[in-house]
Design a protein around this motif. Structure first.
Motif, PDB file in Angstrom:
ATOM      1  N   GLU A  99      26.444 -11.023  -6.818  1.00 14.98           N
ATOM      2  CA  GLU A  99      26.072  -9.864  -7.627  1.00 14.98           C
ATOM      3  C   GLU A  99      24.745 -10.021  -8.345  1.00 14.98           C
ATOM      4  O   GLU A  99      23.847  -9.228  -8.196  1.00 14.98           O
ATOM      5  CB  GLU A  99      27.170  -9.565  -8.635  1.00 14.98           C
ATOM      6  N   ARG A 100      24.587 -11.053  -9.156  1.00  7.52           N
ATOM      7  CA  ARG A 100      23.361 -11.159  -9.928  1.00  7.52           C
ATOM      8  C   ARG A 100      22.809 -12.570  -9.989  1.00  7.52           C
ATOM      9  O   ARG A 100      21.613 -12.756 -10.051  1.00  7.52           O
ATOM     10  CB  ARG A 100      23.577 -10.641 -11.341  1.00  7.52           C
ATOM     11  N   CYS A 101      23.634 -13.567  -9.951  1.00  5.76           N
ATOM     12  CA  CYS A 101      23.177 -14.942 -10.157  1.00  5.76           C
ATOM     13  C   CYS A 101      22.340 -15.456  -8.990  1.00  5.76           C
ATOM     14  O   CYS A 101      21.346 -16.149  -9.199  1.00  5.76           O
ATOM     15  CB  CYS A 101      24.361 -15.856 -10.417  1.00  5.76           C
ATOM     16  N   ALA A 102      22.719 -15.132  -7.758  1.00  5.66           N
ATOM     17  CA  ALA A 102      21.953 -15.587  -6.598  1.00  5.66           C
ATOM     18  C   ALA A 102      20.569 -14.952  -6.598  1.00  5.66           C
ATOM     19  O   ALA A 102      19.575 -15.612  -6.310  1.00  5.66           O
ATOM     20  CB  ALA A 102      22.693 -15.255  -5.307  1.00  5.66           C
ATOM     21  N   ARG A 103      20.483 -13.675  -6.942  1.00  7.93           N
ATOM     22  CA  ARG A 103      19.183 -13.005  -6.999  1.00  7.93           C
ATOM     23  C   ARG A 103      18.297 -13.644  -8.053  1.00  7.93           C
ATOM     24  O   ARG A 103      17.107 -13.864  -7.843  1.00  7.93           O
ATOM     25  CB  ARG A 103      19.370 -11.523  -7.310  1.00  7.93           C
ATOM     26  N   ARG A 104      18.874 -13.961  -9.205  1.00  9.78           N
ATOM     27  CA  ARG A 104      18.107 -14.576 -10.283  1.00  9.78           C
ATOM     28  C   ARG A 104      17.633 -15.975  -9.868  1.00  9.78           C
ATOM     29  O   ARG A 104      16.494 -16.354 -10.104  1.00  9.78           O
ATOM     30  CB  ARG A 104      18.967 -14.663 -11.540  1.00  9.78           C
TER      31      ARG A 104
ATOM     32  N   ASN B  24      17.172 -17.099  -6.750  1.00  8.06           N
ATOM     33  CA  ASN B  24      16.168 -16.965  -5.706  1.00  8.06           C
ATOM     34  C   ASN B  24      14.821 -16.536  -6.277  1.00  8.06           C
ATOM     35  O   ASN B  24      13.774 -17.004  -5.829  1.00  8.06           O
ATOM     36  CB  ASN B  24      16.624 -15.975  -4.635  1.00  8.06           C
ATOM     37  N   ALA B  25      14.834 -15.653  -7.256  1.00 10.55           N
ATOM     38  CA  ALA B  25      13.584 -15.220  -7.881  1.00 10.55           C
ATOM     39  C   ALA B  25      12.915 -16.386  -8.602  1.00 10.55           C
ATOM     40  O   ALA B  25      11.698 -16.549  -8.547  1.00 10.55           O
ATOM     41  CB  ALA B  25      13.846 -14.075  -8.850  1.00 10.55           C
ATOM     42  N   ALA B  26      13.705 -17.215  -9.268  1.00 16.02           N
ATOM     43  CA  ALA B  26      13.149 -18.374  -9.962  1.00 16.02           C
ATOM     44  C   ALA B  26      12.573 -19.367  -8.954  1.00 16.02           C
ATOM     45  O   ALA B  26      11.498 -19.936  -9.167  1.00 16.02           O
ATOM     46  CB  ALA B  26      14.213 -19.052 -10.818  1.00 16.02           C
ATOM     47  N   ALA B  27      13.251 -19.581  -7.842  1.00 12.82           N
ATOM     48  CA  ALA B  27      12.752 -20.496  -6.809  1.00 12.82           C
ATOM     49  C   ALA B  27      11.461 -19.965  -6.212  1.00 12.82           C
ATOM     50  O   ALA B  27      10.531 -20.725  -5.932  1.00 12.82           O
ATOM     51  CB  ALA B  27      13.804 -20.691  -5.722  1.00 12.82           C
ATOM     52  N   HIS B  28      11.368 -18.659  -6.025  1.00 11.62           N
ATOM     53  CA  HIS B  28      10.174 -18.054  -5.452  1.00 11.62           C
ATOM     54  C   HIS B  28       8.984 -18.214  -6.392  1.00 11.62           C
ATOM     55  O   HIS B  28       7.863 -18.454  -5.952  1.00 11.62           O
ATOM     56  CB  HIS B  28      10.421 -16.578  -5.160  1.00 11.62           C
ATOM     57  N   ARG B  29       9.214 -18.094  -7.689  1.00 10.09           N
ATOM     58  CA  ARG B  29       8.126 -18.235  -8.667  1.00 10.09           C
ATOM     59  C   ARG B  29       7.641 -19.669  -8.797  1.00 10.09           C
ATOM     60  O   ARG B  29       6.480 -19.900  -9.119  1.00 10.09           O
ATOM     61  CB  ARG B  29       8.591 -17.762 -10.044  1.00 10.09           C
TER      62      ARG B  29
ATOM     63  N   THR C 288       8.023 -22.356  -6.436  1.00  7.38           N
ATOM     64  CA  THR C 288       7.686 -23.103  -5.232  1.00  7.38           C
ATOM     65  C   THR C 288       6.233 -22.811  -4.874  1.00  7.38           C
ATOM     66  O   THR C 288       5.895 -21.667  -4.607  1.00  7.38           O
ATOM     67  CB  THR C 288       8.600 -22.695  -4.061  1.00  7.38           C
ATOM     68  N   PRO C 289       5.356 -23.834  -4.877  1.00  7.67           N
ATOM     69  CA  PRO C 289       3.925 -23.571  -4.700  1.00  7.67           C
ATOM     70  C   PRO C 289       3.575 -22.861  -3.403  1.00  7.67           C
ATOM     71  O   PRO C 289       2.714 -21.992  -3.387  1.00  7.67           O
ATOM     72  CB  PRO C 289       3.282 -24.951  -4.740  1.00  7.67           C
ATOM     73  N   THR C 290       4.235 -23.192  -2.302  1.00 12.10           N
ATOM     74  CA  THR C 290       3.865 -22.557  -1.041  1.00 12.10           C
ATOM     75  C   THR C 290       4.280 -21.091  -1.009  1.00 12.10           C
ATOM     76  O   THR C 290       3.586 -20.272  -0.433  1.00 12.10           O
ATOM     77  CB  THR C 290       4.502 -23.293   0.150  1.00 12.10           C
ATOM     78  N   LYS C 291       5.380 -20.736  -1.627  1.00  6.23           N
ATOM     79  CA  LYS C 291       5.807 -19.341  -1.652  1.00  6.23           C
ATOM     80  C   LYS C 291       4.910 -18.515  -2.550  1.00  6.23           C
ATOM     81  O   LYS C 291       4.574 -17.381  -2.240  1.00  6.23           O
ATOM     82  CB  LYS C 291       7.257 -19.240  -2.112  1.00  6.23           C
ATOM     83  N   VAL C 292       4.501 -19.074  -3.681  1.00  7.46           N
ATOM     84  CA  VAL C 292       3.613 -18.361  -4.596  1.00  7.46           C
ATOM     85  C   VAL C 292       2.259 -18.160  -3.933  1.00  7.46           C
ATOM     86  O   VAL C 292       1.665 -17.087  -3.993  1.00  7.46           O
ATOM     87  CB  VAL C 292       3.455 -19.143  -5.923  1.00  7.46           C
ATOM     88  N   ALA C 293       1.743 -19.202  -3.271  1.00  7.47           N
ATOM     89  CA  ALA C 293       0.411 -19.140  -2.675  1.00  7.47           C
ATOM     90  C   ALA C 293       0.330 -18.153  -1.525  1.00  7.47           C
ATOM     91  O   ALA C 293      -0.705 -17.556  -1.298  1.00  7.47           O
ATOM     92  CB  ALA C 293      -0.003 -20.527  -2.195  1.00  7.47           C
ATOM     93  N   ARG C 294       1.399 -17.957  -0.782  1.00  7.76           N
ATOM     94  CA  ARG C 294       1.350 -17.067   0.376  1.00  7.76           C
ATOM     95  C   ARG C 294       1.785 -15.651   0.059  1.00  7.76           C
ATOM     96  O   ARG C 294       1.800 -14.806   0.929  1.00  7.76           O
ATOM     97  CB  ARG C 294       2.223 -17.637   1.483  1.00  7.76           C
ATOM     98  N   ALA C 295       2.132 -15.380  -1.190  1.00  7.63           N
ATOM     99  CA  ALA C 295       2.676 -14.074  -1.536  1.00  7.63           C
ATOM    100  C   ALA C 295       1.598 -13.023  -1.769  1.00  7.63           C
ATOM    101  O   ALA C 295       1.856 -11.842  -1.626  1.00  7.63           O
ATOM    102  CB  ALA C 295       3.563 -14.184  -2.769  1.00  7.63           C
ATOM    103  N   SER C 296       0.389 -13.425  -2.127  1.00  7.15           N
ATOM    104  CA  SER C 296      -0.610 -12.431  -2.499  1.00  7.15           C
ATOM    105  C   SER C 296      -1.181 -11.735  -1.269  1.00  7.15           C
ATOM    106  O   SER C 296      -1.275 -12.303  -0.174  1.00  7.15           O
ATOM    107  CB  SER C 296      -1.736 -13.071  -3.305  1.00  7.15           C
TER     108      SER C 296
END
Length: 120
Positions: A26-31, A33-38, A40-48
């Motif tokens: 419901e909500r915890c997995a989304r939260r 995953n969002a924290a992991a995305h913020r 993790t350097p490779t995910k942040v770098a490729r997001a723009s």
């Protein structure tokens, strides 16, 4: 044999049953995953959008340079070979995971060679 009771979400105060990733859907997995995305350097770098455009331009320039209708992979651990143009990917010479700049000069490899190279 009685069925084992499902586990509860480890987030404090949440009593929902867990999903396959160990958190409630419901909500915890989304939260989480969002924290992991913020963070993790490779995910942040490729997001723009700028970085995605930079990577696409590197592949397009490589295709223009080798204008024979097929993509040309210089190879990594194997001989240079021709591939379909959709199989070419931009490769970071210095991996982002090891401190490379997302906007550095890109090399171009096919998906297979890029996967073989990894973060070496």
């Amino acid at each position: 044999m009685p069925q084992r009771a499902g586990k509860r979400c480890p987030t404090p105060g949440c009593t929902n049953p867990t999903g396959p990733d160990g958190y409630c859907a419901e909500r915890c997995a989304r939260r989480r995953n969002a924290a992991a995305h913020r963070t993790t350097p490779t995910k942040v770098a490729r997001a723009s959008r700028e970085v995605r455009r930079h990577r696409a331009e590197a592949v397009r320039a490589h295709l223009d340079q080798h204008d024979d209708g097929m993509g040309h992979c210089p190879g990594y651990g194997r001989e240079p070979h021709d591939v379909f143009p959709g199989e070419l990917t931009a490769d970071d010479p210095v991996p982002i995971a090891r401190g490379g700049d997302p906007l550095q000069q890109m090399a171009v490899l096919c998906r297979s060679c890029n996967s073989r190279k990894g973060a070496r």
